[in-house]
Scaffold this motif. Sequence first.
Motif, PDB file in Angstrom:
ATOM      1  N   ALA A  65       0.816  -1.212   0.000  1.00  0.00           N
ATOM      2  CA  ALA A  65       0.000   0.000   0.000  1.00  0.00           C
ATOM      3  C   ALA A  65       0.851   1.263   0.000  1.00  0.00           C
ATOM      4  CB  ALA A  65      -0.940  -0.006   1.206  1.00  0.00           C
ATOM      5  N   GLY A  66       1.928   1.275   0.786  1.00  0.00           N
ATOM      6  CA  GLY A  66       2.777   2.463   0.835  1.00  0.00           C
ATOM      7  C   GLY A  66       3.443   2.740  -0.492  1.00  0.00           C
ATOM      8  N   ALA A  67       3.995   1.702  -1.121  1.00  0.00           N
ATOM      9  CA  ALA A  67       4.647   1.872  -2.417  1.00  0.00           C
ATOM     10  C   ALA A  67       3.639   2.256  -3.496  1.00  0.00           C
ATOM     11  CB  ALA A  67       5.381   0.588  -2.800  1.00  0.00           C
ATOM     12  N   LEU A  68       2.431   1.678  -3.446  1.00  0.00           N
ATOM     13  CA  LEU A  68       1.403   2.014  -4.427  1.00  0.00           C
ATOM     14  C   LEU A  68       1.010   3.479  -4.332  1.00  0.00           C
ATOM     15  CD1 LEU A  68      -0.919  -1.110  -4.094  1.00  0.00           C
ATOM     16  CD2 LEU A  68       0.470  -0.518  -6.074  1.00  0.00           C
ATOM     17  N   ARG A  69       0.917   3.964  -3.120  1.00  0.00           N
ATOM     18  CA  ARG A  69       0.516   5.352  -2.940  1.00  0.00           C
ATOM     19  C   ARG A  69       1.623   6.310  -3.351  1.00  0.00           C
ATOM     20  NH1 ARG A  69      -1.429   8.127   2.780  1.00  0.00           N
ATOM     21  NH2 ARG A  69      -1.802  10.205   1.950  1.00  0.00           N
ATOM     22  N   ALA A  70       2.863   5.945  -3.083  1.00  0.00           N
ATOM     23  CA  ALA A  70       3.970   6.841  -3.390  1.00  0.00           C
ATOM     24  C   ALA A  70       4.280   6.897  -4.875  1.00  0.00           C
ATOM     25  CB  ALA A  70       5.215   6.399  -2.624  1.00  0.00           C
ATOM     26  N   ALA A  71       4.021   5.812  -5.605  1.00  0.00           N
ATOM     27  CA  ALA A  71       4.365   5.750  -7.025  1.00  0.00           C
ATOM     28  C   ALA A  71       3.546   6.754  -7.823  1.00  0.00           C
ATOM     29  CB  ALA A  71       4.137   4.340  -7.560  1.00  0.00           C
ATOM     30  N   ASP A  72       4.054   7.120  -9.003  1.00  0.00           N
ATOM     31  CA  ASP A  72       3.307   8.009  -9.893  1.00  0.00           C
ATOM     32  C   ASP A  72       2.010   7.349 -10.338  1.00  0.00           C
ATOM     33  OD1 ASP A  72       5.325  10.357 -10.530  1.00  0.00           O
ATOM     34  OD2 ASP A  72       6.475   8.507 -10.506  1.00  0.00           O
ATOM     35  N   VAL A  73       2.055   6.025 -10.516  1.00  0.00           N
ATOM     36  CA  VAL A  73       0.854   5.236 -10.784  1.00  0.00           C
ATOM     37  C   VAL A  73       0.952   3.963  -9.958  1.00  0.00           C
ATOM     38  CG1 VAL A  73      -0.546   4.027 -12.496  1.00  0.00           C
ATOM     39  CG2 VAL A  73       0.654   6.123 -13.141  1.00  0.00           C
ATOM     40  N   GLY A  74      -0.020   3.735  -9.101  1.00  0.00           N
ATOM     41  CA  GLY A  74      -0.066   2.512  -8.308  1.00  0.00           C
ATOM     42  C   GLY A  74      -1.170   1.616  -8.805  1.00  0.00           C
ATOM     43  N   ILE A  75      -0.818   0.400  -9.237  1.00  0.00           N
ATOM     44  CA  ILE A  75      -1.797  -0.546  -9.780  1.00  0.00           C
ATOM     45  C   ILE A  75      -1.856  -1.763  -8.864  1.00  0.00           C
ATOM     46  CG2 ILE A  75      -2.451  -1.976 -11.742  1.00  0.00           C
ATOM     47  CD1 ILE A  75      -0.931  -0.083 -13.559  1.00  0.00           C
ATOM     48  N   ALA A  76      -3.029  -2.038  -8.313  1.00  0.00           N
ATOM     49  CA  ALA A  76      -3.217  -3.187  -7.430  1.00  0.00           C
ATOM     50  C   ALA A  76      -3.808  -4.338  -8.234  1.00  0.00           C
ATOM     51  CB  ALA A  76      -4.135  -2.832  -6.274  1.00  0.00           C
ATOM     52  N   VAL A  77      -3.161  -5.481  -8.175  1.00  0.00           N
ATOM     53  CA  VAL A  77      -3.640  -6.688  -8.859  1.00  0.00           C
ATOM     54  C   VAL A  77      -4.674  -7.361  -7.963  1.00  0.00           C
ATOM     55  CG1 VAL A  77      -2.993  -8.928  -9.805  1.00  0.00           C
ATOM     56  CG2 VAL A  77      -1.478  -6.956 -10.096  1.00  0.00           C
ATOM     57  N   SER A  78      -5.853  -7.640  -8.506  1.00  0.00           N
ATOM     58  CA  SER A  78      -6.955  -8.164  -7.706  1.00  0.00           C
ATOM     59  C   SER A  78      -7.365  -9.539  -8.177  1.00  0.00           C
ATOM     60  CB  SER A  78      -8.154  -7.217  -7.785  1.00  0.00           C
ATOM     61  OG  SER A  78      -9.267  -7.758  -7.125  1.00  0.00           O
ATOM     62  N   ASP A  79      -7.522 -10.466  -7.218  1.00  0.00           N
ATOM     63  CA  ASP A  79      -8.072 -11.795  -7.510  1.00  0.00           C
ATOM     64  C   ASP A  79      -9.548 -11.815  -7.135  1.00  0.00           C
ATOM     65  OD1 ASP A  79      -6.093 -13.792  -8.550  1.00  0.00           O
ATOM     66  OD2 ASP A  79      -4.916 -12.956  -6.910  1.00  0.00           O
ATOM     67  N   ASP A  80      -9.965 -12.860  -6.430  1.00  0.00           N
ATOM     68  CA  ASP A  80     -11.368 -12.989  -6.071  1.00  0.00           C
ATOM     69  C   ASP A  80     -11.646 -12.474  -4.673  1.00  0.00           C
ATOM     70  OD1 ASP A  80     -10.022 -14.902  -4.686  1.00  0.00           O
ATOM     71  OD2 ASP A  80     -11.446 -16.519  -5.073  1.00  0.00           O
ATOM     72  N   THR A  81     -10.721 -11.705  -4.102  1.00  0.00           N
ATOM     73  CA  THR A  81     -10.936 -11.148  -2.776  1.00  0.00           C
ATOM     74  C   THR A  81     -11.068  -9.648  -2.867  1.00  0.00           C
ATOM     75  OG1 THR A  81      -8.574 -10.911  -2.367  1.00  0.00           O
ATOM     76  CG2 THR A  81      -9.598 -12.978  -1.711  1.00  0.00           C
ATOM     77  N   ALA A  82     -11.582  -9.049  -1.802  1.00  0.00           N
ATOM     78  CA  ALA A  82     -11.761  -7.596  -1.788  1.00  0.00           C
ATOM     79  C   ALA A  82     -10.443  -6.933  -1.450  1.00  0.00           C
ATOM     80  CB  ALA A  82     -12.844  -7.200  -0.786  1.00  0.00           C
ATOM     81  N   GLY A  83      -9.505  -7.004  -2.380  1.00  0.00           N
ATOM     82  CA  GLY A  83      -8.207  -6.383  -2.177  1.00  0.00           C
ATOM     83  C   GLY A  83      -8.217  -4.907  -2.492  1.00  0.00           C
ATOM     84  N   PHE A  84      -9.400  -4.347  -2.587  1.00  0.00           N
ATOM     85  CA  PHE A  84      -9.547  -2.920  -2.883  1.00  0.00           C
ATOM     86  C   PHE A  84      -8.796  -2.089  -1.858  1.00  0.00           C
ATOM     87  CE2 PHE A  84     -12.053   0.838  -1.601  1.00  0.00           C
ATOM     88  CZ  PHE A  84     -11.838   1.618  -2.712  1.00  0.00           C
ATOM     89  N   SER A  85      -7.986  -1.153  -2.353  1.00  0.00           N
ATOM     90  CA  SER A  85      -7.243  -0.274  -1.461  1.00  0.00           C
ATOM     91  C   SER A  85      -7.348   1.144  -1.972  1.00  0.00           C
ATOM     92  CB  SER A  85      -5.766  -0.678  -1.400  1.00  0.00           C
ATOM     93  OG  SER A  85      -5.019   0.276  -0.691  1.00  0.00           O
ATOM     94  N   PRO A  86      -7.778   2.101  -1.116  1.00  0.00           N
ATOM     95  CA  PRO A  86      -7.850   3.487  -1.565  1.00  0.00           C
ATOM     96  C   PRO A  86      -6.501   4.060  -1.960  1.00  0.00           C
ATOM     97  CG  PRO A  86      -9.108   3.169   0.460  1.00  0.00           C
ATOM     98  CD  PRO A  86      -8.300   1.926   0.239  1.00  0.00           C
ATOM     99  N   ALA A  87      -5.413   3.363  -1.601  1.00  0.00           N
ATOM    100  CA  ALA A  87      -4.089   3.899  -1.888  1.00  0.00           C
ATOM    101  C   ALA A  87      -3.703   3.746  -3.353  1.00  0.00           C
ATOM    102  CB  ALA A  87      -3.043   3.208  -1.009  1.00  0.00           C
ATOM    103  N   CYS A  88      -4.398   2.910  -4.109  1.00  0.00           N
ATOM    104  CA  CYS A  88      -3.981   2.653  -5.485  1.00  0.00           C
ATOM    105  C   CYS A  88      -4.681   3.601  -6.452  1.00  0.00           C
ATOM    106  CB  CYS A  88      -4.264   1.205  -5.865  1.00  0.00           C
ATOM    107  SG  CYS A  88      -6.001   0.751  -5.837  1.00  0.00           S
ATOM    108  N   ASP A  89      -4.100   3.722  -7.647  1.00  0.00           N
ATOM    109  CA  ASP A  89      -4.683   4.544  -8.705  1.00  0.00           C
ATOM    110  C   ASP A  89      -5.480   3.712  -9.694  1.00  0.00           C
ATOM    111  OD1 ASP A  89      -3.421   7.134  -8.015  1.00  0.00           O
ATOM    112  OD2 ASP A  89      -1.577   6.049  -8.432  1.00  0.00           O
ATOM    113  N   ALA A  90      -5.263   2.403  -9.681  1.00  0.00           N
ATOM    114  CA  ALA A  90      -5.949   1.526 -10.624  1.00  0.00           C
ATOM    115  C   ALA A  90      -6.011   0.127 -10.039  1.00  0.00           C
ATOM    116  CB  ALA A  90      -5.218   1.498 -11.971  1.00  0.00           C
ATOM    117  N   ILE A  91      -6.983  -0.637 -10.490  1.00  0.00           N
ATOM    118  CA  ILE A  91      -7.112  -2.036 -10.104  1.00  0.00           C
ATOM    119  C   ILE A  91      -7.027  -2.867 -11.373  1.00  0.00           C
ATOM    120  CG2 ILE A  91      -8.587  -3.772  -9.043  1.00  0.00           C
ATOM    121  CD1 ILE A  91      -9.863  -1.582  -7.399  1.00  0.00           C
TER     122      ILE A  91
END
Length: 772
Positions: free
Chosen positions: A667-693
């Motif tokens: 989460a920290g690295a995703l938020r700090a990056a110019d673009v943070g992309i969170a890879v999502s499987d079948d769980t609610a890995g939603f994080s407000p810190a990312c810019d994209a899922i």
Amino acid sequence: MFCCPGCKAVYELLHAAELGDYYRRDAFPGLKPESSAEFAYLDDPDVARQLLDFSDRRFSRITFTIPQMHCASCIWLLENLYRLKDGVSRSTVNFPRRQLTVLFEHDRISLRQLVELLTGIGYEPVLRLDQLDRPKTRSRQRSYALKIGVAGFCFGNIMLLSFPHYLGADELVNTAFPTIFKYVMLALALPVLFYSASEYFRNAWSGLRSRMLTIDFPLALGIAALFGRSLFDIITGIGPGYLDSFSGLVFFLLIGRFFQQRTYDQLSFDRDYKAYFPAAVTRKTPTGETSTAISKLALGDRIIVRHGELIPADSILIDGDGYIDYSFVTGEAAPQQASSGDRVQAGGRQMGTAIEVEVVREVSQSYLTSLWNSASFQTDTPRTMTSLADYLSRWFTAAVLTITAATFAYWVRLDSTAALNNAVAVLVVACPCALALASPFILSSVMRVFGRHGLYLKNPAVAEAMAAANTIVFDKTGTLTSPEPTDLTFDGAPLTDMEQRLIKALVRNSTHPVSRRIEKFVTGETLPVQNYDETPGQGITGTIDNHTLHLGRADWVADAGEMPVNNPYDRTPATYLTIDRVPRGRFLFGSAWRDGVAQHLPSLTSAYRVAVLSGDTDRERPLLEKLFGADTGMAFNQSPHDKLARVERLQADGHSVIMIGDGLNDAGALRAADVGIAVSDDTAGFSPACDAILDAGSIGRLPRFLRLSRLGVRLIQVSFVISLAYNIVGLGFAVTGHLSPLVSAILMPISSISVVGFATLATSLASRRTGL
């Protein structure tokens, strides 16, 4: 001196709160307060519950619509409410939508008192429960349709009454009809002026009061000039004026405005988000547990919320001990405990063991969108194209007014009628609407293509930032590797049925990919867990049926005192298990790349600097070097803090970084990056810190996504050239007297249509070219 007791009361309130600067921010600050309505109904808990976005034991949050908001002083005052009344913690303005979001302590100030406070300073919010769920776009579109209908009706009839003048027959007929027709046309022009064209005058006046020249100012000036000249001609008997051009001008301007509004409504990401939000939850059914998209949750559904997961909807806690972190909503870091029967709010994150909740309020994904777009999780994303459009549009109006004045000054010496027509033509034809429309339309079109293929961006600026990136940093576990248990083995004595139940009970509380793989590997019924704790990047622990389990990295388990020095197992990279301080074995994982990783991601090294940050040891370095090349930067044994520091060092060296992780330990690295992309499987890995899922099955499409983002930026540049060329050519014809105001009004929406048409066709071709 004050115009009324209400203004005096507002002044005294602001003066007592030391907010006197409000009156120095605008010559016409605020609006005259209306008499306060009776808000006693807001004391009803059921009514308040329908209006509030969020409420816990201390804080409540609500979003108001404030139509009186019109300038910088309004924003300044509304965002300083906490200085006017104790209990208001924070207030944030969304000016384009005229919305105010307030976080307040409901024990210190009630919802009724908050509304009365806003009403008392002249900003009475719109509170109509019967319209809360109605789409606002319908009312806007209906308003435009009515105005277009009125303008079109009057335009057609004015042209019909102007036919004798067109044919030169009004001078041949010695009757009173030509004079009567002139005044009938004037009567038909009045609703066009005062109703259909009212928005242009209102927006122009609001801009002037805020000391801003908006694009509506030259349009309002042109409309007023045509009507004023026509009124003068009719009253003095010179002729019928230009009421046909006047009404046609408003008619076609409104068509263009209606088209643009429809375009923006269709590109609203709030609406798209409801359809595309990929995070899912574990829903409990009579046949077991199943993964269900959040958008498909219904009232009465029972869902499992694991450690670290967000609660997607207001619910009642059925089973388990809630330990809810509402910091995403309230900013308060201390988690709140909840017991069976307690109400838990959407946006809270469970920090203890898995809990079972029952949904009691419709899932508000627009609320999750607002959480995702909260200022707390914004990064300084570059907005080069949109900033350029804003800059050009800002200076465009001043340039148009200058050219208009010069055109009128030149032609007035030759022909006063031609001077007016040419000046109005300049005001109308030189509209930066197409210029302003190009960037958001193309970027949003790119977003829509991304969404169809599993990449969901927070906003169009993210696509722009993707195009500017030159470095890509990957997490390994759960990002490049698959969470499926196909390559998982247990090294140690076979696990008994009881031990498997203990392990399953422990890992089902975690959303980490390793835990998800182990949960699928072991069998048995789940048991309640006490004293559950998860250390990001290290491991998990808990007590089940009087047995204490530790599961995680070897060094973490050893530091916890659960693994003796004479450990019978070596420190080979694995997930180690101890039960009651006794080493029980380890889970070994093979390198199962996600689909498309090995086939497509190596191509990124030719255009980007690629780095891999892994929380594991370097056992799989040879495989990663084979995948990305020996020159790829790699770091192992990286904690979440280490990953954040590595991203910040890359940025300090001048790199624009895309960070791709699982959204859990990154989460920290995703938020700090110019673009943070969170890879999502079948769980609610939603994080407000990312810019994209990014849907996990689409990670192999990443090179195509990046290529389309770069093509999108090039298309914006081409659209800018087309729009500027149109304006230059149109101005040339208007200044030289070869363009009438009516033709200009027709050409203006055509310019927007041409840019949108180009963007649609070009984006479609670009997506096909990239294979999306």
